[in-house]
Design an enzyme around this catalytic site. Structure first.
Site, PDB file in Angstrom:
ATOM      1  N   ASP A  27     -41.883  39.619  59.297  1.00 52.08           N
ATOM      2  CA  ASP A  27     -40.682  38.847  59.631  1.00 52.08           C
ATOM      3  C   ASP A  27     -40.849  37.893  60.808  1.00 52.08           C
ATOM      4  OD1 ASP A  27     -39.820  40.743  57.855  1.00 52.08           O
ATOM      5  OD2 ASP A  27     -38.374  41.676  59.202  1.00 52.08           O
ATOM      6  N   GLU A 204     -31.160  43.691  55.806  1.00 54.06           N
ATOM      7  CA  GLU A 204     -31.988  43.432  56.990  1.00 54.06           C
ATOM      8  C   GLU A 204     -31.790  41.995  57.465  1.00 54.06           C
ATOM      9  OE1 GLU A 204     -35.782  46.317  56.757  1.00 54.06           O
ATOM     10  OE2 GLU A 204     -35.965  44.567  55.446  1.00 54.06           O
TER      11      GLU A 204
END
Length: 494
Positions: A27, A204
């Protein structure tokens, strides 16, 4: 015509997509534009090419195309791994962690503790983001939860007050939580959103930001708020993906313009939801702090949790998408997100392709392909060769774009992950941009309404074969000017 390069695709580093020099990356974190540079932090394993030992890596760019990698910014330790989060410039030194003369950059991250719980913590930089010190009072927000993570913090200016807002998730509950703080240290609960929309996996990496809204008549129609939520599994193309919701945020709660009921991961209604990208390999996308509202810019992790740990690259594993400028446009009476890739150069010269004709060439390792397909025409672009290829089909008459990578994947994937087909809005001409780099293809169509991102196993400098039915125009431009561009090979140090 140039000869195709004889290079092992597993060893061919992307030229215009950021990758670390070595080891695992996922990420994007802490995106911020500060002192004339774009700072990209990212989930990183400093000890190997597998997921683990999560820390924050760091790279900078002046143009979002050429990147320089720096030493690890936030390192895991015996107490915690440093999970995803965001960054703000505390210009007013509201936290008291800097001075009026030297206001701090503050990273807000998830402490993934050894006891299995997750809480939100701070780190501070006083040198522009290159060296960091974890706050002695961590964590600053602890719910006693094992799934409370991924804080995105921004400064909210209301009619009578200004304060910090944190957007985070209770991942397993599919809820986005909103908190308020005056000093980044003490946080008060405001409200929550969800479950709604796609709920086939954990939620998320939320993001919330305002965007100017252009009405159907092409005139400014005020500002709407966009909420991004990534999930895995349950994405529109299988595995992981990022959905978005447009609505209103009053500093306390987010109210969507269109309320989506909860949709099961296997339901056909997934196609009716709004997605940042319809491909399989665009996840955890978040936007940069520090830019004007009209320059909202997103970068995402270019992979999918279904197979990310098996992508056969070395000595690195993981890449970022190209940066994308975001906007809102009225489509069929409602606000829809559109994206434009930041490529560092404009399109090449468009030249007509005779109806029923074809074009054969060999692409550079990184290329921009632009197509204009008239309303009654069709174009098929094959990248690679007859045995190993990605095929992009654009139909002006039937108004669709189709991306088929089934013959250019590094292992078995489902049909949903191998083929994506998206409807295009009505128009006399369909304009499509295809970004080709070592290991990936990104397709943008429908004036930015459609994006499809897919990893591939194409060889470097693949062949291009285009066939046209009707009026089609083609332009090709080389992207990047050296193997260092976007490759994280610019050395270390600040």
């Amino acid at each position: 015509m140039r000869a195709a390069a004889e290079v092992d695709p597993a060893a061919a580093r992307p030229r215009i997509h950021f990758t670390p020099q070595a080891n695992w990356m996922n990420d994007p974190n802490g995106l911020i534009f500060h002192d004339g540079l774009y700072h990209l932090y990212f989930q990183y394993n400093p000890l190997g090419a597998d997921h683990g030992n999560m820390s924050w890596g760091h790279a900078t760019s002046a143009d979002l195309v050429s990147w320089r990698e720096h030493p690890v910014a936030l390192l895991f330790d015996e107490h915690e791994q440093v999970f995803s989060g965001s960054m703000v410039s505390d210009a007013g030194n509201t936290s008291g962690l800097g001075t009026a003369e030297h206001p701090p950059l503050v990273a807000v991250y998830t402490s993934a503790r050894r006891d299995g719980l997750q809480a939100q913590s701070l780190a501070v930089s006083l040198d522009g983001g290159y060296t960091w010190e974890k706050y002695a009072g961590n964590p600053v927000l602890d719910r006693g939860s094992a799934d409370f993570r991924d804080p995105k913090v921004f400064r909210y200016a209301g009619a009578d007050d200004a304060y910090w807002v944190m957007v985070a998730v209770e991942a397993a509950e599919r809820r986005v939580l909103f908190y308020r703080s005056d000093d980044l240290l003490s946080w008060t609960y405001l409200s929550d959103y969800g479950p709604a929309g796609a709920v086939g996996g954990v939620w998320e990496c939320p993001d919330l930001f305002p965007l100017p809204y252009v009405s159907g008549a092409g005139s400014a129609a005020g500002v709407r708020w966009v909420l991004l939520v990534s999930l895995y599994p349950g994405g529109v193309a299988g595995g992981s993906a990022t959905q978005y919701v447009v609505g209103e945020f009053d500093g306390i709660r987010f109210v969507p313009d269109v309320a989506h009921p909860c949709v099961d991961a296997d339901a056909a209604e997934l196609d009716g939801l709004d997605w940042v990208d319809l491909g399989p390999d665009c996840y955890a996308g978040v936007t940069f702090a520090g830019l004007p509202t009209g320059q909202r810019t997103l970068i995402a992790w270019m992979s999918n949790w279904d197979y990310a740990k098996r992508v056969p690259t070395s000595p690195w594993r993981g890449a970022m998408t190209m940066a994308r400028r975001l906007a809102l446009r009225c489509v069929e009476g409602r606000a829809r997100l559109v994206s434009t890739p930041v490529l560092g150069r404009e399109a090449g010269v468009l030249e007509g392709v005779p109806a029923g004709g074809s074009v054969d060439d060999v692409l550079p390792e990184a290329a921009r392909i632009d197509l204009e397909v008239d309303g009654a025409a069709m174009a098929e672009v094959r990248l690679g060769d007859a045995e190993r290829c990605v095929v992009v089909t654009v139909s002006g008459a039937e108004r669709f774009v189709r991306v088929d990578r089934r013959r250019a994947v590094f292992e078995d994937v489902s049909d949903a992950q191998g083929v994506q087909r998206a409807a295009l809005p009505a128009g006399a001409v369909q304009r499509v941009t295809i970004v080709v780099d070592n290991g990936s293809v990104e397709v943008f169509a429908g004036e930015g309404l459609v994006a499809v991102t897919a990893l591939t196993s194409l060889p470097p400098a693949p062949g291009l074969h285009l066939t046209a039915t009707g009026a089609v125009r083609l332009g090709v431009a080389e992207l990047g000017d050296s193997g260092l561009r976007g490759a994280g090979l610019g050395g270390s140090g600040s």
